[in-house]
Scaffold this motif. Structure first.
Motif, PDB file in Angstrom:
ATOM      1  N   ILE A   1      -2.679  -6.929  -0.271  1.00  0.00           N
ATOM      2  CA  ILE A   1      -3.461  -6.116  -1.194  1.00  0.00           C
ATOM      3  C   ILE A   1      -3.654  -6.982  -2.431  1.00  0.00           C
ATOM      4  O   ILE A   1      -2.663  -7.395  -3.049  1.00  0.00           O
ATOM      5  N   ASP A   2      -4.881  -7.293  -2.771  1.00  0.00           N
ATOM      6  CA  ASP A   2      -5.166  -8.220  -3.868  1.00  0.00           C
ATOM      7  C   ASP A   2      -4.367  -9.508  -3.698  1.00  0.00           C
ATOM      8  O   ASP A   2      -3.864 -10.070  -4.675  1.00  0.00           O
ATOM      9  N   GLY A   3      -4.157  -9.934  -2.477  1.00  0.00           N
ATOM     10  CA  GLY A   3      -3.463 -11.188  -2.231  1.00  0.00           C
ATOM     11  C   GLY A   3      -1.952 -11.091  -2.126  1.00  0.00           C
ATOM     12  O   GLY A   3      -1.290 -12.054  -1.783  1.00  0.00           O
ATOM     13  N   HIS A   4      -1.377  -9.900  -2.418  1.00  0.00           N
ATOM     14  CA  HIS A   4       0.077  -9.766  -2.318  1.00  0.00           C
ATOM     15  C   HIS A   4       0.450  -9.070  -1.010  1.00  0.00           C
ATOM     16  O   HIS A   4      -0.084  -8.013  -0.703  1.00  0.00           O
ATOM     17  N   ASP A   5       1.404  -9.674  -0.300  1.00  0.00           N
ATOM     18  CA  ASP A   5       1.814  -9.102   0.983  1.00  0.00           C
ATOM     19  C   ASP A   5       2.735  -7.905   0.752  1.00  0.00           C
ATOM     20  O   ASP A   5       3.760  -8.010   0.068  1.00  0.00           O
ATOM     21  N   ILE A   6       2.372  -6.759   1.324  1.00  0.00           N
ATOM     22  CA  ILE A   6       3.245  -5.580   1.196  1.00  0.00           C
ATOM     23  C   ILE A   6       3.884  -5.216   2.528  1.00  0.00           C
ATOM     24  O   ILE A   6       4.600  -4.220   2.634  1.00  0.00           O
ATOM     25  N   ALA A   7       3.643  -6.018   3.572  1.00  0.00           N
ATOM     26  CA  ALA A   7       4.108  -5.633   4.905  1.00  0.00           C
ATOM     27  C   ALA A   7       5.620  -5.544   4.987  1.00  0.00           C
ATOM     28  O   ALA A   7       6.165  -4.706   5.694  1.00  0.00           O
ATOM     29  N   GLY A   8       6.315  -6.414   4.238  1.00  0.00           N
ATOM     30  CA  GLY A   8       7.759  -6.439   4.406  1.00  0.00           C
ATOM     31  C   GLY A   8       8.522  -5.915   3.205  1.00  0.00           C
ATOM     32  O   GLY A   8       9.734  -6.050   3.134  1.00  0.00           O
ATOM     33  N   LEU A   9       7.807  -5.305   2.251  1.00  0.00           N
ATOM     34  CA  LEU A   9       8.479  -4.872   1.027  1.00  0.00           C
ATOM     35  C   LEU A   9       9.493  -3.774   1.303  1.00  0.00           C
ATOM     36  O   LEU A   9       9.281  -2.914   2.153  1.00  0.00           O
ATOM     37  N   SER A  10      10.587  -3.813   0.545  1.00  0.00           N
ATOM     38  CA  SER A  10      11.575  -2.739   0.660  1.00  0.00           C
ATOM     39  C   SER A  10      10.973  -1.464   0.064  1.00  0.00           C
ATOM     40  O   SER A  10      10.011  -1.513  -0.694  1.00  0.00           O
ATOM     41  N   GLU A  11      11.592  -0.339   0.392  1.00  0.00           N
ATOM     42  CA  GLU A  11      11.083   0.945  -0.072  1.00  0.00           C
ATOM     43  C   GLU A  11      10.933   0.963  -1.596  1.00  0.00           C
ATOM     44  O   GLU A  11       9.942   1.436  -2.139  1.00  0.00           O
ATOM     45  N   ARG A  12      11.919   0.381  -2.285  1.00  0.00           N
ATOM     46  CA  ARG A  12      11.897   0.406  -3.746  1.00  0.00           C
ATOM     47  C   ARG A  12      10.729  -0.422  -4.294  1.00  0.00           C
ATOM     48  O   ARG A  12       9.956   0.046  -5.123  1.00  0.00           O
ATOM     49  N   ARG A  13      10.573  -1.674  -3.767  1.00  0.00           N
ATOM     50  CA  ARG A  13       9.486  -2.528  -4.224  1.00  0.00           C
ATOM     51  C   ARG A  13       8.135  -1.942  -3.825  1.00  0.00           C
ATOM     52  O   ARG A  13       7.156  -2.018  -4.552  1.00  0.00           O
ATOM     53  N   LEU A  14       8.143  -1.337  -2.633  1.00  0.00           N
ATOM     54  CA  LEU A  14       6.909  -0.779  -2.114  1.00  0.00           C
ATOM     55  C   LEU A  14       6.381   0.317  -3.030  1.00  0.00           C
ATOM     56  O   LEU A  14       5.183   0.425  -3.280  1.00  0.00           O
ATOM     57  N   ARG A  15       7.290   1.138  -3.569  1.00  0.00           N
ATOM     58  CA  ARG A  15       6.869   2.297  -4.347  1.00  0.00           C
ATOM     59  C   ARG A  15       5.988   1.883  -5.527  1.00  0.00           C
ATOM     60  O   ARG A  15       5.012   2.557  -5.844  1.00  0.00           O
ATOM     61  N   GLU A  16       6.315   0.711  -6.130  1.00  0.00           N
ATOM     62  CA  GLU A  16       5.503   0.250  -7.257  1.00  0.00           C
ATOM     63  C   GLU A  16       4.068  -0.040  -6.813  1.00  0.00           C
ATOM     64  O   GLU A  16       3.142   0.006  -7.608  1.00  0.00           O
ATOM     65  N   ASN A  17       3.922  -0.379  -5.501  1.00  0.00           N
ATOM     66  CA  ASN A  17       2.595  -0.744  -5.019  1.00  0.00           C
ATOM     67  C   ASN A  17       1.855   0.402  -4.339  1.00  0.00           C
ATOM     68  O   ASN A  17       0.728   0.234  -3.892  1.00  0.00           O
ATOM     69  N   ARG A  18       2.529   1.550  -4.232  1.00  0.00           N
ATOM     70  CA  ARG A  18       1.940   2.670  -3.509  1.00  0.00           C
ATOM     71  C   ARG A  18       0.599   3.112  -4.104  1.00  0.00           C
ATOM     72  O   ARG A  18      -0.267   3.597  -3.391  1.00  0.00           O
ATOM     73  N   ARG A  19       0.478   2.962  -5.431  1.00  0.00           N
ATOM     74  CA  ARG A  19      -0.728   3.422  -6.095  1.00  0.00           C
ATOM     75  C   ARG A  19      -1.994   2.796  -5.512  1.00  0.00           C
ATOM     76  O   ARG A  19      -3.044   3.428  -5.448  1.00  0.00           O
ATOM     77  N   LEU A  20      -1.878   1.557  -5.049  1.00  0.00           N
ATOM     78  CA  LEU A  20      -3.063   0.774  -4.697  1.00  0.00           C
ATOM     79  C   LEU A  20      -3.793   1.281  -3.457  1.00  0.00           C
ATOM     80  O   LEU A  20      -4.994   1.157  -3.339  1.00  0.00           O
ATOM     81  N   VAL A  21      -3.036   1.818  -2.521  1.00  0.00           N
ATOM     82  CA  VAL A  21      -3.649   2.250  -1.266  1.00  0.00           C
ATOM     83  C   VAL A  21      -3.434   3.752  -1.098  1.00  0.00           C
ATOM     84  O   VAL A  21      -2.304   4.221  -1.095  1.00  0.00           O
ATOM     85  N   GLN A  22      -4.505   4.504  -0.979  1.00  0.00           N
ATOM     86  CA  GLN A  22      -4.379   5.946  -0.777  1.00  0.00           C
ATOM     87  C   GLN A  22      -5.071   6.339   0.523  1.00  0.00           C
ATOM     88  O   GLN A  22      -5.940   5.628   1.026  1.00  0.00           O
ATOM     89  N   ILE A  23      -4.652   7.468   1.074  1.00  0.00           N
ATOM     90  CA  ILE A  23      -5.157   7.854   2.396  1.00  0.00           C
ATOM     91  C   ILE A  23      -5.625   9.302   2.414  1.00  0.00           C
ATOM     92  O   ILE A  23      -5.082  10.148   1.697  1.00  0.00           O
ATOM     93  N   ILE A  24      -6.649   9.552   3.206  1.00  0.00           N
ATOM     94  CA  ILE A  24      -7.146  10.911   3.430  1.00  0.00           C
ATOM     95  C   ILE A  24      -7.023  11.181   4.924  1.00  0.00           C
ATOM     96  O   ILE A  24      -7.456  10.351   5.731  1.00  0.00           O
ATOM     97  N   PHE A  25      -6.436  12.312   5.276  1.00  0.00           N
ATOM     98  CA  PHE A  25      -6.147  12.578   6.682  1.00  0.00           C
ATOM     99  C   PHE A  25      -7.227  13.436   7.332  1.00  0.00           C
ATOM    100  O   PHE A  25      -8.129  13.954   6.676  1.00  0.00           O
ATOM    101  N   GLN A  26      -7.046  13.630   8.636  1.00  0.00           N
ATOM    102  CA  GLN A  26      -8.041  14.364   9.412  1.00  0.00           C
ATOM    103  C   GLN A  26      -8.030  15.869   9.152  1.00  0.00           C
ATOM    104  O   GLN A  26      -9.061  16.469   8.936  1.00  0.00           O
TER     105      GLN A  26
END
Lengths: 544, 293, 313
Positions: free
Chosen positions: A348-373
């Motif tokens: 995301i913007d060049g930063h890999d989030i695939a392996g981030l821990s839950e804590r680190r991931l939370r800071e990046n959660r804002r960037l990607v949002q989802i809408i469900f079916q």
């Protein structure tokens, strides 16, 4: 309609009352139409139009005490079905008129073999010997092109594919050569390639056996594909009927015009080039493998997504299309990190989030949002719309006052009244809820918006509006949208580029106009060829 | 506004209003159940003023008197008034029923949430619960009480422990279903912390079924308390409980059946009331489960 | 199929391990010295020391647990403190009446409850349904022993149709056995009938709303055959589950019923052991009853696979 032909089914002024405390008095009101010999009549309408109630009334399958026919006639070859005793109706059902349903998995008894379920209908209505009924059963199974009938009769429903299950239903329905076949959304639960086969089968059978078919659907593509004549229903009333060609090309009633105008075209419109915009989302060799370990056998691996490479640029919509089980939803859930990928990178913007821990991931959660079916399960039923929208921003330190201001601005933006913020989800319609979900996602100021079949559960008219809204917010916020869908028409309309997924892998990838214009991969070609009504260009009557 | 009041404000208020409206009209049996429970609390609290005598002191002159004007429910072999003892016995049943319900739900909720949300804990906790469920509840309770000595506390604990696994399973099943709901996933995607997800989105879904479950635990705990008393390992004989009144009546059953009959009837009616209340709550609070049960 | 059974047998090990650990810890963690608890109130210090030695209480706790498991694995449940007989021998002596009572109850309850549940579902919403459901909830509420005494009072003391208490083996005198076992069976069945009736009704009603029931009707099948042929088999899985889980209830009920009717079975054995604080018997019986529960539920799992082709092993 040629008047010298006697109608197989003639419905005259039929009214079915809803139980007290329903939102309207009658499920259907003063419905009149007829099904002629050798024709496929499509009854088309959105949810709540009463099309299914009409079909069930004909079969005498309305839930007793809740829905009752209060006026009119249902004439099967001149014989009024509403006047029949339950016993007389039983003798007609399955023999003179048959019905097939939407979901072939649940419509078949899971504990009974395929053969027993087809043969049952022969046992009910005929005195055939075991050998005769067996012969007849094999005959109809061959007629509906079920492979290896002699072996298949010993199988159970869960052991065969969705398309085969629907063929089994059709085989049973045709076993006694009924004069009328009622098909209630028979292909809605099926993948598009399977749907094409089943539609062809119904058409062939109707031709060869001369069965009259009453076909219920919400899909104008299907109507264009098989209908001889069309009945359009809205809110329990018939608003228009006529020859399919006439209704589709020259609809008279404003509602029909609106419906047909809402059907997205298979031809992608011209879209601005986005190749120069910066990449926001990129996956590299993204994999998700499910391992099913067990003590007594080797681990079984399922590759839900394999080596997926894709990029989405700022301000563009990438469509991921595929049938069920293609891995497109797994992909979406990996990117949002609702599930953990087993390999590869998500940049995301060049930063890999695939392996981030839950804590680190939370800071990046804002960037990607989802809408469900499913709009009915996407909002917490116990919380107000306001609480749902401000939850995310407040997680990131936005003050409550500011979050509330943003929420009411967003409500206006998605076309809802900001005063409705204090209401609960059940007070909104499906389309409105999907708008709220979009507002909730936007409240986070995301870089990437993922729409996972976000318009698939909506009626076609609502679908068109929500699609328009999505495209509007993309432009307004210069968002990157990853649009997951099984619906080729929707994809053609909203996507700049298309990636086709098949068995967990991306098999074709390119600009929407190119993929739709000259599909190169075999699977893509098969998929596009299967789209119902693909040769039919639905006109836009909105301005007329 | 805290998450709890948020939930209570939104949901419970409406539900309670709905309860009140529908109770008499649609669930006359539930009204009966509620009335039974209220009557029982009334008896327990006001026991000394309900025309009762001394329920404990022996009075050999009046031993084994049959029910009549002076002793409504008769007397036991020590001449104690069964009516007074039955009324005072309400206290034990009520205390044990309610505390078992509260305790099992509290522990079950915590363990169930942990099992449903923490993968590693899940395997361990559920194996323990499987083991606990395999032990017949009443035997487990008997063994626990006889080991640790009979007191109100030990009896309550012994009755509560076998009820916990069922609550755990219920909570865990709800958690596993609800955590897959798109609205929970949306909250995760919005960066909501685990404890807020649990409190705001998961916990409220467990409340209605837990209220129902609590009523069933309460009923079963009252029955089990009486069983323990009946087998002689219940609350100490100094405190009259329906179980130990009946236990003392066993030997004199052919001579004085009323010693067993009256507390037995009180117990059966109370348990019936609580069960019916539970069924009614289930129908009102959770129509989906209602269809299944 | 064999692999499936083997797999399920393996899954029993941790469950029984937890049961064993629980039983073990219960004794160790209870206040006071287990040896003196076991020895009882009137034991001499020498007795206590003998029991300490016998139980290996001087070794560290994990070692003690390991040793105990080892003896258990050899089928040795210990020695009864009062009778000085092996617990396994005592259980063998007393098992017949309990098995008889449990089986008559199971058969009687299922034979009564399943049809009742089906009738209630078939007549759902009518007074017949309501009457059956009221009976069911009442069955849940009446304590087993109170019901037992009421039945004894009415049918044995007043009407003199049945003997008051006691037990005769069917291998000795079958007619006498029937006369003795009738009231206990009815007493113990009531709660079980209530349970199975409720679940039968609920699952039949649920199944009758499934799509394939509509399909069967669309074929022109009659309501009766729709129920018998399509609904019942599909409703069977939850019913069988409850019958299996209800075995725990049955075991608890056996203990009480045997006390009320003075039947010399395992239930009486355990109650007597409790009154005498004969802990090896209590431990042994808890283990045996738990094993029975687990085995019955294994059997239930195997029956699933026969009923439902979707369940793979």
């Amino acid at each position: 309609m040629t008047s010298d032909q006697q109608a197989i089914l003639d419905i005259r002024g039929l009214t079915v009352r809803l139980p007290a405390r329903a939102d309207r008095g009658n499920a259907i009101e003063n419905v009149s139409f007829s099904v002629l010999p050798h024709e496929i009549l499509c009854v088309v309408g959105e949810s709540g139009s009463g099309k299914s109630v009409t079909a069930h009334t004909v079969m005498g399958l309305l839930p007793p005490k809740q829905l009752t026919a209060t006026a009119g006639q249902v004439l099967l070859q001149g014989d009024d079905l509403l006047k029949k005793t339950p016993g007389e109706m039983r003798a007609l059902r399955g023999a003179r008129m048959s019905m097939i349903f939407q979901e072939p998995m649940t419509a078949l008894n899971p504990l009974m073999s395929i053969g027993d379920q087809i043969e049952e209908i022969l046992q009910i209505h005929t005195q055939m010997s075991a050998a005769e009924s067996h012969g007849r059963m094999i005959e109809v199974m061959e007629a509906v092109k079920l492979p290896e009938p002699e072996r298949l009769i010993h199988s159970y429903p869960h052991q065969i594919s969705g398309g085969q299950r629907q063929r089994v239903m059709i085989a049973g329905a045709l076993a006694l050569e009924p004069i009328l076949l009622i098909a209630d959304e028979p292909t809605t639960a099926l993948d598009v390639t399977t749907q094409a086969q089943i539609l062809k089968l119904i058409k062939d059978i109707q031709r060869t056996h001369g069965t009259a078919v009453l076909f219920i659907t919400h899909d104008f593509g299907v109507v264009a594909e098989i209908a001889d004549r069309v009945v359009v229903m809205q809110h329990g009333l018939v608003v228009e009927q006529g020859e399919a060609k006439n209704v589709l090309t020259n609809p008279q009633h404003p509602y029909t015009r609106m419906l047909i105008s809402s059907v997205p075209s298979m031809t992608p419109p011209k879209r601005p080039d986005t190749a120069a915009a910066p990449v926001v989302l990129e996956t590299q060799a993204l994999c998700k493998t499910y391992a099913d370990r067990s003590l007594f056998r080797a681990a079984r691996e399922t590759r839900a997504a394999h080596n997926v490479d894709l990029t989405v640029r700022r301000g563009e919509t990438l469509g991921v299309v595929g049938e069920s089980g293609s891995g497109k939803s797994t992909l979406a859930r990996c990117i949002v990190r609702l599930i953990d990928p087993t390999g590869g990178q998500i940049l995301i913007d060049g930063h890999d989030i695939a392996g981030l821990s839950e804590r680190r991931l939370r800071e990046n959660r804002r960037l990607v949002q989802i809408i469900f079916q499913d709009p009915y399960r996407s909002l917490n039923p116990r919380r107000t719309v306001k609480a749902s929208i401000i939850e995310g921003p407040m997680n990131f330190g936005v003050s409550k006052a500011e979050a509330l201001t943003r929420a009411s601005d967003l409500m206006t933006l998605v076309g809802l009244d900001p005063d409705a913020l204090d209401r609960f989800p059940h007070q909104f319609s499906g389309g409105q809820r999907q708008r709220i979900c979009i507002a909730r996602a936007l409240a986070m100021n995301p870089e990437v918006l993922i729409a996972d079949e976000a318009v698939s559960a909506l009626d076609v008219s609502v679908q068109a509006q929500v699609l328009e809204l999505l495209d509007d917010v993309r432009k307004r916020f210069n968002l990157a949208i990853l649009f997951i869908t099984h619906d080729l028409r929707v994809a053609a309309q909203i996507c700049d580029r298309i990636a086709v997924m098949y068995k967990g892998e991306i098999v074709e990838h390119g600009k929407a106009a190119e993929v739709f214009g000259t599909p190169s991969h075999d699977y893509t070609q098969a998929l596009f060829n299967a789209a119902p009504g693909r040769d039919f260009e639905f006109g836009n009557f909105a301005s007329a | 506004m805290s998450a709890i009041t948020d939930w209570a404000g939104a949901d419970l208020r409406g539900k309670i209003a709905g309860l009140r409206r529908s109770m008499l009209a649609r669930h006359p049996t539930m009204a009966f159940g509620g009335a039974m429970l209220i009557f029982m609390i009334f008896c327990a609290v006001l026991a000394p003023w309900l025309f009762t005598g001394d329920p404990i002191t022996f009075n050999p002159i009046n031993r084994l008197k049959s029910p009549g004007d002076s002793f409504w429910f008769g007397t036991d072999m020590f001449g104690r008034d069964i009516y007074s003892r039955t009324i005072y016995g309400t206290r034990i049943s009520l205390v044990i029923g309610l505390s078992a319900a509260l305790l099992s739900v509290a522990f079950g909720l915590v363990i169930g949430l942990a099992a449903g949300y923490v993968r590693i804990l899940d395997a361990i906790l559920m194996r323990i619960m499987d083991g606990l469920m395999a032990i017949p509840g009443i035997l487990l309770a008997i063994a626990l009480v006889s080991l640790s000595g009979a007191s109100l506390l030990t009896v309550t604990i012994a009755i509560t422990i076998p009820e916990i696994p069922r609550v755990v399973r219920l909570v865990r099943a709800i958690v596993l279903t609800v955590r897959e709901e798109p609205y929970v996933e949306a909250a995760v995607a919005a960066g909501t912390r685990l404890h807020l997800i649990l409190i705001r989105h998961i916990l409220p879904n467990t409340i209605p079924p837990l209220i129902v479950q609590a009523s069933y635990v309460c009923a079963s705990a009252m029955l089990n308390e009486a069983l323990l008393g009946f087998l002689g390992v219940g609350t100490p004989p100094e405190i009259p409980s329906w179980g130990n009144i009946m236990a003392e009546g066993r030997t004199y059953f052919q001579l004085a059946p009323w010693i067993i009959f009256f507390p037995g009837a009180a117990l059966a009616l109370t348990v019936l009331g609580v069960n019916v209340l539970g069924d009614g709550l289930r129908d009102t609070l959770d129509p989906r489960i209602a269809k299944k049960m | 199929m064999l692999a499936f059974i083997a797999k399920r047998m393996v899954a029993i090990i941790p469950v029984m391990g937890v049961v064993a650990l629980f039983v073990f810890l219960m004794l160790r963690l209870s206040p006071g010295d287990p040896a003196s608890i076991i020895a009882g109130d009137y034991a001499s210090p020498a007795d206590i020391e003998r029991i300490r030695e016998q139980l290996g209480l001087n070794a560290p706790i994990p070692v003690q647990f390991g040793k105990w498991l080892w003896t258990l694995a050899h089928g040795d449940l210990g020695i009864s403190i009062f009778t000085n007989l092996p617990v396994s021998k005592l259980i063998a002596q007393r098992i017949e009446p309990t098995l008889m009572l449990a089986s008559t109850t199971l058969v009687f309850a299922v034979l009564v409850a399943v049809p009742l549940g089906i009738i209630a579902a078939w007549k759902a919403g009518t007074w017949i349904d309501r009457a059956i459901m009221i009976f069911a909830v009442a069955g849940f509420s009446i304590p087993v022993f109170v019901l037992g005494y009421i039945l004894i009072f009415q049918f044995s003391l007043e009407l003199r149709w049945f003997p008051v208490q006691g037990y005769t083996s069917p291998f000795v005198d079958f007619w006498k056995f029937l006369r003795h076992i009738t009231l206990p069976t009815v007493t113990l069945s009531v709660i079980y009938i209530a349970l199975i009736t409720r679940i039968t009704r609920a699952s039949v009603i649920e199944v009758m709303e499934e799509d394939y029931i509509r399909t069967a009707r669309a074929k022109g099948q009659s309501e009766r055959i729709v129920l018998m042929r399509h609904a019942l088999k599909n409703a069977a899985v939850p019913i069988i589950t409850v019958i299996g889980l209800g075995v725990a209830l049955l075991i608890g009920g056996v203990v009480i019923t045997e006390s009320v009717y003075n039947i010399p079975g395992l239930g009486r054995l355990v109650v007597d052991a409790i009154l005498k604080r004969d802990y090896p018997i209590i431990q042994g019986l808890i283990l045996v009853f738990s094993l029975v529960y687990v085995m019955v539920n294994l059997l239930v799992d195997i029956i699933y696979t026969l009923v439902d082709p979707r369940i793979r092993y």
